[in-house]
Write a protein that holds these residues in place. Structure first.
Motif, mmCIF file in Angstrom:
data_model
loop_
_atom_site.group_PDB
_atom_site.id
_atom_site.type_symbol
_atom_site.label_atom_id
_atom_site.label_comp_id
_atom_site.label_asym_id
_atom_site.label_seq_id
_atom_site.Cartn_x
_atom_site.Cartn_y
_atom_site.Cartn_z
ATOM 1 N N LEU A 167 43.815 25.463 83.313
ATOM 2 C CA LEU A 167 45.273 25.605 83.342
ATOM 3 C C LEU A 167 45.865 25.754 81.945
ATOM 4 O O LEU A 167 47.086 25.742 81.781
ATOM 5 C CB LEU A 167 45.893 24.395 84.052
ATOM 6 N N HIS A 168 44.998 25.890 80.959
ATOM 7 C CA HIS A 168 45.400 26.098 79.568
ATOM 8 C C HIS A 168 46.278 24.973 79.029
ATOM 9 O O HIS A 168 47.239 25.213 78.287
ATOM 10 C CB HIS A 168 46.079 27.460 79.390
ATOM 11 N N PHE A 169 45.942 23.754 79.410
ATOM 12 C CA PHE A 169 46.539 22.594 78.777
ATOM 13 C C PHE A 169 45.793 22.303 77.487
ATOM 14 O O PHE A 169 44.645 22.715 77.307
ATOM 15 C CB PHE A 169 46.472 21.377 79.699
ATOM 16 N N ASP A 170 46.437 21.558 76.605
ATOM 17 C CA ASP A 170 45.803 21.212 75.334
ATOM 18 C C ASP A 170 44.957 19.950 75.438
ATOM 19 O O ASP A 170 44.308 19.551 74.479
ATOM 20 C CB ASP A 170 46.877 21.007 74.252
ATOM 21 N N GLY A 171 44.974 19.313 76.583
ATOM 22 C CA GLY A 171 44.200 18.095 76.780
ATOM 23 C C GLY A 171 44.667 17.404 78.039
ATOM 24 O O GLY A 171 45.390 17.984 78.860
ATOM 25 N N VAL A 172 44.259 16.143 78.219
ATOM 26 C CA VAL A 172 44.629 15.385 79.411
ATOM 27 C C VAL A 172 45.470 14.174 79.023
ATOM 28 O O VAL A 172 45.431 13.707 77.880
ATOM 29 C CB VAL A 172 43.377 14.914 80.190
ATOM 30 N N CYS A 173 46.233 13.666 79.984
ATOM 31 C CA CYS A 173 46.940 12.393 79.805
ATOM 32 C C CYS A 173 45.886 11.292 79.877
ATOM 33 O O CYS A 173 45.178 11.170 80.880
ATOM 34 C CB CYS A 173 47.986 12.213 80.896
ATOM 35 N N GLU A 174 45.788 10.497 78.832
ATOM 36 C CA GLU A 174 44.647 9.595 78.696
ATOM 37 C C GLU A 174 44.679 8.401 79.634
ATOM 38 O O GLU A 174 43.638 7.920 80.062
ATOM 39 C CB GLU A 174 44.562 9.093 77.245
ATOM 40 N N ASN A 175 45.856 7.878 79.952
ATOM 41 C CA ASN A 175 45.965 6.683 80.785
ATOM 42 C C ASN A 175 46.455 7.076 82.171
ATOM 43 O O ASN A 175 47.504 7.708 82.309
ATOM 44 C CB ASN A 175 46.935 5.689 80.128
ATOM 45 N N SER A 176 45.700 6.705 83.200
ATOM 46 C CA SER A 176 46.035 7.161 84.543
ATOM 47 C C SER A 176 47.373 6.612 85.037
ATOM 48 O O SER A 176 48.118 7.308 85.734
ATOM 49 C CB SER A 176 44.919 6.775 85.531
ATOM 50 N N LEU A 177 47.694 5.377 84.687
ATOM 51 C CA LEU A 177 48.990 4.816 85.068
ATOM 52 C C LEU A 177 50.125 5.608 84.438
ATOM 53 O O LEU A 177 51.110 5.954 85.091
ATOM 54 C CB LEU A 177 49.084 3.343 84.632
ATOM 55 N N ASP A 178 49.982 5.868 83.161
ATOM 56 C CA ASP A 178 51.016 6.620 82.442
ATOM 57 C C ASP A 178 51.096 8.057 82.951
ATOM 58 O O ASP A 178 52.181 8.635 83.053
ATOM 59 C CB ASP A 178 50.705 6.608 80.946
ATOM 60 N N ALA A 179 49.957 8.622 83.297
ATOM 61 C CA ALA A 179 49.917 10.023 83.732
ATOM 62 C C ALA A 179 50.798 10.266 84.949
ATOM 63 O O ALA A 179 51.494 11.288 85.037
ATOM 64 C CB ALA A 179 48.477 10.431 84.033
ATOM 65 N N VAL A 180 50.793 9.338 85.908
ATOM 66 C CA VAL A 180 51.555 9.551 87.140
ATOM 67 C C VAL A 180 52.991 9.042 87.047
ATOM 68 O O VAL A 180 53.852 9.462 87.822
ATOM 69 C CB VAL A 180 50.854 8.909 88.357
ATOM 70 N N SER A 181 53.257 8.149 86.104
ATOM 71 C CA SER A 181 54.610 7.570 86.028
ATOM 72 C C SER A 181 55.439 8.128 84.884
ATOM 73 O O SER A 181 56.642 7.870 84.812
ATOM 74 C CB SER A 181 54.516 6.045 85.878
ATOM 75 N N ASP A 182 54.826 8.891 84.007
ATOM 76 C CA ASP A 182 55.541 9.448 82.853
ATOM 77 C C ASP A 182 56.474 10.577 83.270
ATOM 78 O O ASP A 182 56.039 11.547 83.888
ATOM 79 C CB ASP A 182 54.536 9.969 81.821
ATOM 80 N N ARG A 183 57.751 10.429 82.928
ATOM 81 C CA ARG A 183 58.698 11.533 83.037
ATOM 82 C C ARG A 183 59.432 11.712 81.707
ATOM 83 O O ARG A 183 60.504 12.319 81.658
ATOM 84 C CB ARG A 183 59.694 11.300 84.175
ATOM 85 N N ASP A 184 58.819 11.184 80.647
ATOM 86 C CA ASP A 184 59.416 11.370 79.319
ATOM 87 C C ASP A 184 59.581 12.846 78.992
ATOM 88 O O ASP A 184 60.561 13.253 78.366
ATOM 89 C CB ASP A 184 58.531 10.727 78.236
ATOM 90 N N PHE A 185 58.625 13.645 79.425
ATOM 91 C CA PHE A 185 58.680 15.071 79.097
ATOM 92 C C PHE A 185 59.868 15.745 79.776
ATOM 93 O O PHE A 185 60.448 16.689 79.238
ATOM 94 C CB PHE A 185 57.361 15.769 79.455
#
Length: 473
Positions: free
Chosen positions: A215-233
């Motif tokens: 998907l041409h991302f630059d990497g992955v969200c490292e913490n699974s909890l943060d990955a699903v709850s993050d809406r900072d972006f």
């Protein structure tokens, strides 16, 4: 029965279906959801979690589902809640029970986070491009008005003469900061959350990096909890969009003022103006007014999501469904405003003579008279007081500084000599501000040249990411 309904003994109340369903707005994510699913199924096959045969069947089915949705999004129903469940249901209808294997190793929680990131990064690139187009329109008008002088204002009172090009380039600088913020935010958006599962990851031996690469991302969200709850972006995007809206609104306010009979500095093209249903003489700057007005809704979307997120525990909560409508509305609002703005500025007629006459009939050259006296070794505070007296005299005599005779100047200071009339001419006042970033013509030309370099850099960045994110969609 719901795809998740195995542990339930009765169907969901119809009112609950209607209230909790997001398909009425998150259908906008259909393309991104299928895009993510195609990468996910490719990874499942690569990791031997799915057979190649099943993966090919699912892949083919996803393409067919996409075609059907493109032709008729009425296939998406409230009964199936959201875009993820709708697509999965359509896939199962298309290829049978094997379609249910698509959800192996993922949750709607990491799935929606992925979709929103795919959507957000594309919006960032598109909006960056539109901002650059507005910058270029302002730049073009500035080039055409490198010799146009108008009053500069503080407190909406005439202050000092400036070049109209200098004024327009101030907005180019504002929008450049917007571009830089958008570009900088892209790197925080461009991380893949897929593989975080519902909150804790998955027991399947998935390859998160492979999905990110596909998907041409630059990497992955490292913490699974943060990955699903993050809406900072999303918040960061809404904040950046709010500043873009604010900059547009400030310029709109000036366009509204400048196009009034009281100013008569510019005239907006008929194509970007409207008339009155009662008063036939009216030509209203409605586009500028509406862009100014819509700034409030952009701000509201930011404040709304900030309030929604402020009390949420980790990880995913249904409240987070509220991130979408405001995001979609802001993207549409900002894109619409920017798309209108570039041609509106390009076609704007500048009333150069009116601007120049305004400068000749004010006291915006008073500072230069004070500086002139300081150059004659008078202390600035004394010079300030002398010029204040001269201005008062002019007001009483219904005159301006260039209307006075040398004898009249000598009533206040014998330091004034014949060269004062040359020093106080609008062009001389403008060009006297020959400092970096100043309004002198040569300094404004420097700004024009610098802007062209920035445009090229921005366009290169846009091209890179358009090719990157469009090439794999």
């Amino acid at each position: 029965m719901k795809l998740w309904g195995g542990r339930f003994t009765k169907p969901t109340n119809e009112l609950v279906d209607e209230y909790t369903a997001s398909i009425t707005f998150d259908k906008k994510l259909a393309h991104y959801d299928i895009q993510g699913s195609l990468a996910h199924v490719h990874m499942l096959a690569s990791c031997k979690i799915l057979s190649q045969e099943d993966a090919e069947l699912i892949t083919d089915g996803l393409h067919k589902v996409k075609e059907k949705i493109d032709q008729d999004d009425g296939l998406l129903t409230v009964e199936n809640e959201d875009i993820h469940m709708n697509i999965e249901k359509l896939l199962i209808d298309e290829i049978g029970p094997v379609g249910g294997k698509l959800h192996t190793g993922r949750s709607r929680n990491d799935q929606v986070a992925l979709d929103m990131r795919l959507y957000a990064r594309e919006a960032i690139v598109e909006i960056t491009n539109l901002v650059v187009e507005v910058q270029k329109a302002l730049h073009n008008q500035a080039q055409q008005n490198i010799d146009t002088v108008l009053p500069g204002y503080t407190h909406l009172q005439r202050a000092q003469p400036i070049l109209f090009a200098h004024h327009l380039l101030a907005y180019v600088s504002m929008f450049q900061r917007d571009v830089e913020r958008l570009r900088d935010s892209f790197k925080r958006v461009n991380k893949s959350p897929l593989g975080a599962g519902a909150l804790a990851g998955t027991t399947f031996p998935i390859d998160r990096e492979l999905v990110a690469d596909l998907l041409h991302f630059d990497g992955v969200c490292e913490n699974s909890l943060d990955a699903v709850s993050d809406r900072d972006f999303v918040l960061e995007f809404l904040s950046n969009a709010s500043m873009i809206a604010m900059h547009l609104s400030r310029l709109c306010e000036e366009l509204v003022q400048w196009s009034s009979a009281e100013f008569r500095f510019v005239e907006l093209d008929d194509a970007f103006s409207t008339g009155s249903s009662m008063m036939p003489q009216k030509k209203n700057p409605d586009v500028a007014e509406l862009v100014r007005g819509k700034t409030g809704r952009v701000y509201g979307n930011l404040f709304g999501l900030l309030t929604t997120l402020k009390g949420l525990p980790l990880a995913y909560n249904k409240d987070m469904q509220e991130d979408k409508e405001g995001m979609f509305d802001t993207v549409d609002t900002i894109k619409g405003a920017l798309a209108l703005f570039a041609p509106m500025i390009d076609t704007m007629q500048v009333k150069k003579e009116n601007m120049y006459q305004a400068v000749r009939k004010d006291f915006s050259n008073a500072t230069d008279l004070a500086d002139y006296l300081v150059g004659k070794q008078l202390a600035f505070r004394e010079a300030h007081a002398v010029v204040g007296q001269i201005v008062l005299y002019c007001i009483e005599q219904n005159k301006y500084l260039l209307d006075l005779s040398l004898d009249e100047y000598h009533q206040f200071s014998t330091l004034v000599e014949e060269d004062i009339f040359e020093k106080l001419a609008p062009e001389a006042v403008v060009n006297a501000r020959n400092v970096q970033g100043g309004t002198a013509k040569n300094r404004v030309q420097e700004q024009l040249n610098q802007s062209e370099t920035l445009f090229r850099e921005n366009e290169d960045w846009i091209k890179t990411y358009v090719e990157k994110i469009k090439g794999q969609s």
